[in-house]
Scaffold this motif. Structure first.
Motif, PDB file in Angstrom:
ATOM      1  N   SER A 248       0.810  -1.225   0.000  1.00 41.58           N
ATOM      2  CA  SER A 248       0.000   0.000   0.000  1.00 41.58           C
ATOM      3  C   SER A 248       0.839   1.270   0.000  1.00 41.58           C
ATOM      4  CB  SER A 248      -0.979   0.019   1.188  1.00 41.58           C
ATOM      5  OG  SER A 248      -2.005  -0.947   1.010  1.00 41.58           O
ATOM      6  N   MET A 249       2.113   1.163  -0.328  1.00 36.82           N
ATOM      7  CA  MET A 249       2.983   2.333  -0.423  1.00 36.82           C
ATOM      8  C   MET A 249       3.232   2.675  -1.884  1.00 36.82           C
ATOM      9  SD  MET A 249       5.730   1.604   2.658  1.00 36.82           S
ATOM     10  CE  MET A 249       6.086  -0.089   2.167  1.00 36.82           C
ATOM     11  N   TRP A 250       3.764   3.876  -2.091  1.00 38.42           N
ATOM     12  CA  TRP A 250       4.116   4.326  -3.436  1.00 38.42           C
ATOM     13  C   TRP A 250       5.502   4.953  -3.391  1.00 38.42           C
ATOM     14  CZ3 TRP A 250       0.425   6.379  -0.245  1.00 38.42           C
ATOM     15  CH2 TRP A 250       0.643   7.662   0.243  1.00 38.42           C
ATOM     16  N   SER A 251       6.092   5.187  -4.551  1.00 33.96           N
ATOM     17  CA  SER A 251       7.470   5.680  -4.575  1.00 33.96           C
ATOM     18  C   SER A 251       7.604   7.095  -5.119  1.00 33.96           C
ATOM     19  CB  SER A 251       8.372   4.736  -5.382  1.00 33.96           C
ATOM     20  OG  SER A 251       7.866   4.529  -6.676  1.00 33.96           O
ATOM     21  N   VAL A 252       6.681   7.550  -5.986  1.00 30.06           N
ATOM     22  CA  VAL A 252       6.751   8.915  -6.509  1.00 30.06           C
ATOM     23  C   VAL A 252       5.352   9.498  -6.576  1.00 30.06           C
ATOM     24  CG1 VAL A 252       8.863   8.543  -7.840  1.00 30.06           C
ATOM     25  CG2 VAL A 252       6.647   8.141  -8.923  1.00 30.06           C
ATOM     26  N   GLU A 253       5.287  10.823  -6.701  1.00 37.47           N
ATOM     27  CA  GLU A 253       4.019  11.524  -6.849  1.00 37.47           C
ATOM     28  C   GLU A 253       4.147  12.533  -7.981  1.00 37.47           C
ATOM     29  OE1 GLU A 253       2.716  13.285  -3.206  1.00 37.47           O
ATOM     30  OE2 GLU A 253       3.072  11.477  -2.012  1.00 37.47           O
ATOM     31  N   GLY A 254       3.016  12.828  -8.634  1.00 38.43           N
ATOM     32  CA  GLY A 254       3.017  13.846  -9.674  1.00 38.43           C
ATOM     33  C   GLY A 254       2.132  13.471 -10.845  1.00 38.43           C
ATOM     34  N   GLY A 255       1.550  14.478 -11.493  1.00 43.43           N
ATOM     35  CA  GLY A 255       0.708  14.268 -12.659  1.00 43.43           C
ATOM     36  C   GLY A 255       1.526  13.880 -13.882  1.00 43.43           C
ATOM     37  N   TYR A 256       0.821  13.531 -14.967  1.00 43.70           N
ATOM     38  CA  TYR A 256       1.466  13.083 -16.198  1.00 43.70           C
ATOM     39  C   TYR A 256       1.959  14.243 -17.071  1.00 43.70           C
ATOM     40  CZ  TYR A 256      -0.771   8.649 -15.020  1.00 43.70           C
ATOM     41  OH  TYR A 256      -1.159   7.498 -14.375  1.00 43.70           O
ATOM     42  N   ASP A 257       1.757  15.481 -16.626  1.00 44.29           N
ATOM     43  CA  ASP A 257       1.963  16.648 -17.481  1.00 44.29           C
ATOM     44  C   ASP A 257       3.329  16.672 -18.159  1.00 44.29           C
ATOM     45  OD1 ASP A 257      -0.475  18.647 -16.357  1.00 44.29           O
ATOM     46  OD2 ASP A 257       0.309  17.197 -14.926  1.00 44.29           O
ATOM     47  N   ASP A 258       4.395  16.335 -17.424  1.00 46.95           N
ATOM     48  CA  ASP A 258       5.748  16.462 -17.974  1.00 46.95           C
ATOM     49  C   ASP A 258       6.075  15.416 -19.034  1.00 46.95           C
ATOM     50  OD1 ASP A 258       6.168  18.625 -16.345  1.00 46.95           O
ATOM     51  OD2 ASP A 258       7.393  17.554 -14.866  1.00 46.95           O
ATOM     52  N   ILE A 259       5.330  14.313 -19.067  1.00 42.53           N
ATOM     53  CA  ILE A 259       5.654  13.236 -20.002  1.00 42.53           C
ATOM     54  C   ILE A 259       4.541  12.937 -20.992  1.00 42.53           C
ATOM     55  CG2 ILE A 259       7.233  12.151 -18.353  1.00 42.53           C
ATOM     56  CD1 ILE A 259       5.047  10.043 -17.799  1.00 42.53           C
ATOM     57  N   ALA A 260       3.358  13.529 -20.801  1.00 40.04           N
ATOM     58  CA  ALA A 260       2.171  13.091 -21.539  1.00 40.04           C
ATOM     59  C   ALA A 260       2.307  13.253 -23.046  1.00 40.04           C
ATOM     60  CB  ALA A 260       0.941  13.836 -21.038  1.00 40.04           C
ATOM     61  N   GLU A 261       2.665  14.432 -23.513  1.00 38.85           N
ATOM     62  CA  GLU A 261       2.675  14.651 -24.954  1.00 38.85           C
ATOM     63  C   GLU A 261       3.670  13.725 -25.641  1.00 38.85           C
ATOM     64  OE1 GLU A 261       2.836  18.277 -28.252  1.00 38.85           O
ATOM     65  OE2 GLU A 261       3.433  18.673 -26.171  1.00 38.85           O
ATOM     66  N   ASN A 345      -1.054  -5.650  -0.771  1.00 39.98           N
ATOM     67  CA  ASN A 345      -1.467  -4.372  -0.198  1.00 39.98           C
ATOM     68  C   ASN A 345      -2.340  -4.598   1.033  1.00 39.98           C
ATOM     69  OD1 ASN A 345      -0.033  -2.896  -2.041  1.00 39.98           O
ATOM     70  ND2 ASN A 345      -1.771  -2.479  -3.387  1.00 39.98           N
ATOM     71  N   LEU A 346      -2.607  -3.512   1.763  1.00 40.89           N
ATOM     72  CA  LEU A 346      -3.278  -3.597   3.052  1.00 40.89           C
ATOM     73  C   LEU A 346      -4.791  -3.574   2.887  1.00 40.89           C
ATOM     74  CD1 LEU A 346      -0.928  -1.225   5.087  1.00 40.89           C
ATOM     75  CD2 LEU A 346      -0.700  -3.686   4.623  1.00 40.89           C
ATOM     76  N   VAL A 347      -5.296  -4.537   2.136  1.00 40.50           N
ATOM     77  CA  VAL A 347      -6.731  -4.741   1.954  1.00 40.50           C
ATOM     78  C   VAL A 347      -7.006  -6.235   2.111  1.00 40.50           C
ATOM     79  CG1 VAL A 347      -7.007  -2.763   0.414  1.00 40.50           C
ATOM     80  CG2 VAL A 347      -6.536  -5.014  -0.549  1.00 40.50           C
ATOM     81  N   THR A 348      -8.254  -6.583   2.402  1.00 41.09           N
ATOM     82  CA  THR A 348      -8.623  -7.977   2.591  1.00 41.09           C
ATOM     83  C   THR A 348      -9.103  -8.585   1.286  1.00 41.09           C
ATOM     84  OG1 THR A 348     -10.933  -7.483   3.104  1.00 41.09           O
ATOM     85  CG2 THR A 348      -9.350  -7.420   4.942  1.00 41.09           C
TER      86      THR A 348
END
Length: 368
Positions: A248-261, A345-348
């Motif tokens: 249930s953890m993640w490694s990075v954050e951020g929108g797709y804006d910089d790579i989308a096009e 992940n931390l779900v049943t």
């Protein structure tokens, strides 16, 4: 795409499902050498049949075996190809709630020439196609993940540079995919979370730590992935993007804006499978760059948290995304697998089932 129907799949999983406790115990015992490979295989097959039944009962359109033969999502690379070692100097940090995890996963760096010693994806495909009554797909790590496993100070003894190593990996991937195609596989999903390391400074720094230049790496990897995809024009290809998925953890954050096009227009896949379950993924605005010949699979259902998303909320988010991509070229999925690594992940399991049922319910409501 490989199918004659523009978008026949509206509800799909990403790949992994929670592994039953007996399977996790068996995999740990096999690692310790206390049970045989045959004993483990029997337990894996039982879990795989259960995983297929769960997905079909929930009503999803395309299934996997739940990735029950894997301890980590990238095993079809590092367990199929010989030459990797789990001892490497480049950990990948994970976060939960914005706080760094006390643990770090280490990259299995290449330290010998890579060779094809088995085809784990083929074994998975043959099993799921034997037992499923619905459409099936094959999930495998994209070439972006292979790229980060050439680690300076570790890998030069095997390959003088990353390009020489990637040349061999690409050729072996072509061989593995050809075996899958010969067996009947027609839908391949490339799991490529390393692309989204480019959406944050923390992620870009992770790439620099293994000797990559974030300014040029994106196009290099698009070119590598396209060489693989273009070799198999009769296959439907999906590209899965998330921001890390471990307990249930993640490694990075951020929108797709910089790579989308550059990525959405340049990659030759048919389906873009995009994490969109939280504000960490940004807005739908980057979808304006998706070409008319691509389907977007909206990863709106989280596998990281136990709350089951309201159907009305999911429908409204699909409608919001349709401002950028017509609804007939949209589909729905979880944002990632439920167990990209062995612990899950931390779900049943009950929550997992409820989320898959909600996925199918909303897909039927929206697309019929």
């Amino acid at each position: 795409m490989g199918s004659e129907t523009p978008n026949p799949l509206h509800a799909e999983v990403i790949g992994s499902l929670l592994r039953p406790p007996a399977l996790k115990e068996a995999m740990e015992r096999r690692e310790a050498g206390s049970i045989s490979e045959g004993e483990l295989e029997e337990i894996q097959e039982e879990a795989g049949i259960h995983a297929i039944a769960l997905q079909e009962e929930a009503g999803v359109d395309v299934v996997t075996d739940g990735e029950v033969r894997r301890a980590r999502w990238f095993d079809p690379l590092t367990e199929s190809l010989g030459g990797y070692s789990l001892q490497a100097p480049a950990p990948v940090p994970f976060q939960r709630g914005g706080a760094p995890s006390l643990e770090e996963l280490r990259l299995p760096a290449v330290h010998e020439r890579v060779t094809l010693r088995q085809n784990l994806s083929l074994k998975e495909y043959e099993f799921v196609s034997k037992h499923a009554t619905t459409a099936v797909k094959t999930t495998m790590p994209g070439l972006t993940y292979a790229s980060v496993l050439w680690v300076p100070g570790v890998s030069e003894a095997a390959y003088p540079d990353r390009d020489a190593y990637m040349h061999d990996v690409l050729n072996l991937y072509r061989e593995m995919v050809q075996q899958l195609v010969d067996a009947g596989a027609r839908y391949m999903q490339l799991d490529s979370p390393r692309y989204t390391h480019l959406v944050s400074e923390e992620g870009r720094e992770n790439l620099r730590r293994v000797g990559l230049d974030p300014a040029t790496w994106l196009q290099q990897m698009i070119d590598y992935d396209n060489q693989l995809v273009d070799s198999f024009p009769n296959v439907t290809w999906g590209l899965h993007l998330c921001r890390g998925n471990h307990k249930s953890m993640w490694s990075v954050e951020g929108g797709y804006d910089d790579i989308a096009e550059q990525l959405f227009t340049g990659i030759h896949v048919d389906r873009l499978m995009l994490e969109y379950d939280s504000p960490r993924s940004g807005t739908f605005a980057p979808l304006r760059f998706v070409p008319d010949d691509k389907v977007v699979v909206l990863g709106l259902i989280t596998t990281k948290e136990p709350e089951v998303e309201a159907a009305d909320l999911l429908r409204s988010r699909v409608e919001e995304a349709s401002q950028y991509v017509p609804v007939e070229r949209l589909a729905l999925s979880p944002q990632c697998g439920f167990a990209s690594t062995l612990p899950g992940n931390l779900v049943t399991e009950d929550i997992q089932r409820a989320k898959l049922e909600r996925l199918s319910e909303v897909a039927r409501d929206v697309w019929g």
